[in-house]
Design a protein around this motif. Structure first.
Motif, PDB file in Angstrom:
ATOM      1  N   ILE A  64      -6.832 -24.698 -26.834  1.00 66.32           N
ATOM      2  CA  ILE A  64      -8.154 -24.012 -27.097  1.00 66.32           C
ATOM      3  C   ILE A  64      -7.924 -23.332 -28.277  1.00 66.32           C
ATOM      4  O   ILE A  64      -6.952 -22.497 -28.505  1.00 66.32           O
ATOM      5  CB  ILE A  64      -8.585 -23.048 -25.979  1.00 66.32           C
ATOM      6  N   HIS A  86      -7.052 -32.979 -31.003  1.00 63.52           N
ATOM      7  CA  HIS A  86      -8.484 -32.540 -30.698  1.00 63.52           C
ATOM      8  C   HIS A  86      -8.395 -31.528 -29.648  1.00 63.52           C
ATOM      9  O   HIS A  86      -8.691 -31.714 -28.439  1.00 63.52           O
ATOM     10  CB  HIS A  86      -9.225 -33.843 -30.156  1.00 63.52           C
ATOM     11  N   PHE A  88     -10.073 -28.049 -27.748  1.00 66.21           N
ATOM     12  CA  PHE A  88     -11.389 -27.606 -27.704  1.00 66.21           C
ATOM     13  C   PHE A  88     -11.468 -26.246 -28.586  1.00 66.21           C
ATOM     14  O   PHE A  88     -10.886 -25.623 -28.577  1.00 66.21           O
ATOM     15  CB  PHE A  88     -11.692 -27.198 -26.302  1.00 66.21           C
ATOM     16  N   SER A 108     -13.896 -33.424 -31.932  1.00 61.67           N
ATOM     17  CA  SER A 108     -13.465 -32.312 -31.228  1.00 61.67           C
ATOM     18  C   SER A 108     -14.781 -31.796 -30.366  1.00 61.67           C
ATOM     19  O   SER A 108     -15.755 -31.625 -30.969  1.00 61.67           O
ATOM     20  CB  SER A 108     -12.572 -31.468 -31.717  1.00 61.67           C
ATOM     21  N   SER A 109     -14.464 -31.319 -29.155  1.00 60.17           N
ATOM     22  CA  SER A 109     -15.650 -30.637 -28.340  1.00 60.17           C
ATOM     23  C   SER A 109     -15.454 -29.410 -28.853  1.00 60.17           C
ATOM     24  O   SER A 109     -14.488 -28.689 -29.016  1.00 60.17           O
ATOM     25  CB  SER A 109     -15.171 -30.713 -26.919  1.00 60.17           C
ATOM     26  N   PHE A 110     -16.639 -28.714 -28.965  1.00 52.71           N
ATOM     27  CA  PHE A 110     -16.855 -27.308 -29.390  1.00 52.71           C
ATOM     28  C   PHE A 110     -17.867 -26.363 -28.914  1.00 52.71           C
ATOM     29  O   PHE A 110     -18.897 -27.236 -28.430  1.00 52.71           O
ATOM     30  CB  PHE A 110     -16.844 -27.382 -30.985  1.00 52.71           C
ATOM     31  N   VAL A 134     -20.656 -30.584 -24.339  1.00 53.46           N
ATOM     32  CA  VAL A 134     -19.384 -29.862 -23.683  1.00 53.46           C
ATOM     33  C   VAL A 134     -19.337 -30.234 -22.360  1.00 53.46           C
ATOM     34  O   VAL A 134     -20.173 -29.914 -21.505  1.00 53.46           O
ATOM     35  CB  VAL A 134     -19.506 -28.419 -24.099  1.00 53.46           C
ATOM     36  N   ASP A 138     -14.712 -26.715 -19.943  1.00 49.33           N
ATOM     37  CA  ASP A 138     -14.779 -26.192 -21.332  1.00 49.33           C
ATOM     38  C   ASP A 138     -15.499 -24.869 -21.255  1.00 49.33           C
ATOM     39  O   ASP A 138     -15.141 -23.875 -21.780  1.00 49.33           O
ATOM     40  CB  ASP A 138     -14.916 -27.107 -22.468  1.00 49.33           C
ATOM     41  N   THR A 142     -14.630 -20.921 -21.645  1.00 54.31           N
ATOM     42  CA  THR A 142     -15.131 -20.193 -22.736  1.00 54.31           C
ATOM     43  C   THR A 142     -15.803 -18.669 -22.149  1.00 54.31           C
ATOM     44  O   THR A 142     -15.587 -17.992 -22.626  1.00 54.31           O
ATOM     45  CB  THR A 142     -16.145 -20.905 -23.470  1.00 54.31           C
TER      46      THR A 142
END
Length: 264
Positions: A64, A86, A88, A108-110, A134, A138, A142
Motif C-alpha cells: 500500500i 502496482h 495500491f 494501479s488501483s487508487f 477499487v 482495498d 483504506t
C-alpha cells in the motif's frame, strides 16, 4: 504487508503514529521517503521505521503506497517513477482529483482521500472519494488506516467541496469560536489559559455527545436550556445576531473558493 509513504510530513506522520499506536502494523511494516538526510534520520529515530531518499524504493517495496506529497509535486513525483510494480495507492494530496491521479496511475488501483488537521490527535475526519474501480478489500484497508486517526465517510467527488468546508477548513472556525469564548471568559476575570481549556473541553465534549448519543443537536440544546434560564438568553442573543446565517455564509464562501480553485 508493507505500507509506504512517499512524503512524510505532518499528515503522513499522524497516520503512521495512529497505525502504530493502534497496533495495526509493526514498525518494520512501515517505510517512507524523504530527501533530507538530517530530517530522515530524525524521523527514523522517532518512529523506528525504515526511511530512504528514494521514492522508487518506497514504490517498489510497498503493498500500500500512501502518496503524501504537496499537490504541486504530484506530477513530478509520479512521472518520475518506474511503475512496473502496482501497489495500491492512497492519495492524501489535497486538491488532486481522481482524473489527475488516473493520468499517472493507469495500471494501479487508487483512492483519493481527504483527512483533516485533527487526525494529528486521533480525532480526524477523513473523506474517502468513491471510485468504482477499487476492490472491496482495498476500500476496507483504506478505512482501517484512517479509522486509526479518527472517523471516515465515503463521498462522491462532487461533494468534496462541501466536505472540505465542513471538515477540512472548519477547524479554523472552531478554533476562532474557542478563542472568542475564552476571551469572553477573560472579560469576566478568568485567566486566558484556563478560559481556553474550559472552552476547548466544552467543544470537545459537545462533539462527542452528538456522536455518542446520536441525538439531534437541537434536542441536546433543549436539554441544556431551562425555561427562562441562562442558556436561553445566550441562544436568543446569537439568533438576534444571525449566528446561523453567518456560519452558512462562511461555508458558502469556502465551497465557492474551493470550486474556483478546482477549475484552475
Amino acid at each position: 504487508m508493507t505500507i509506504g509513504f512517499i512524503g512524510f510530513g505532518n499528515m503522513a506522520q499522524a497516520i503512521a503514529k495512529g497505525l502504530l499506536e493502534k497496533q495495526l502494523v509493526k514498525p518494520q511494516e512501515l517505510m517512507f521517503s524523504n530527501r533530507s538526510e538530517e530530517k530522515r534520520q530524525q524521523l527514523i529515530k522517532s518512529f523506528a521505521v525504515s526511511g530512504t531518499s528514494s521514492n522508487q524504493t518506497v514504490w517498489d517495496e510497498s503493498d500500500i503506497l500512501i502518496l503524501a506529497v504537496k499537490p504541486y509535486q504530484i506530477d513530478e513525483v509520479l512521472s518520475g517513477l518506474d511503475k512496473t510494480k502496482h501497489p495500491f495507492v492512497i492519495s492524501v494530496a489535497a486538491g488532486v482529483t481522481n482524473a489527475q491521479l488516473a493520468l499517472h496511475l493507469k495500471e494501479s488501483s487508487f483512492l483519493r482521500t481527504m483527512p483533516n488537521l485533527n487526525s494529528q490527535v486521533g480525532e480526524g475526519m477523513t473523506a474517502i472519494v468513491e471510485n468504482d474501480q477499487v476492490e472491496q478489500k482495498d476500500l476496507d484497508r483504506t478505512k482501517e488506516i484512517f479509522v486509526a486517526v479518527g472517523e471516515v465517510v465515503e463521498l462522491p467527488e462532487s461533494q468534496l467541496s462541501a466536505f472540505i468546508a465542513l471538515a477540512g477548513s472548519s477547524p479554523a472556525l472552531i478554533f476562532m469560536f474557542i478563542d472568542t469564548l475564552a476571551r469572553a471568559g477573560v472579560k469576566y476575570g478568568l485567566p486566558k489559559d484556563k478560559a481556553t481549556k474550559i472552552a476547548a473541553q466544552a467543544v470537545l465534549g459537545s462533539g462527542r455527545t452528538v456522536l455518542e448519543t446520536d441525538q439531534d443537536p437541537w434536542t441536546l440544546i433543549d436539554q441544556v436550556s431551562s425555561p427562562g434560564g441562562v442558556t436561553v438568553e445566550g441562544i436568543l442573543s446569537l439568533l438576534k445576531g444571525d449566528f446561523a446565517a453567518s456560519i452558512i455564509e462562511s461555508v458558502d464562501a469556502m465551497v465557492d473558493k474551493n470550486d474556483d480553485m478546482s477549475k484552475g
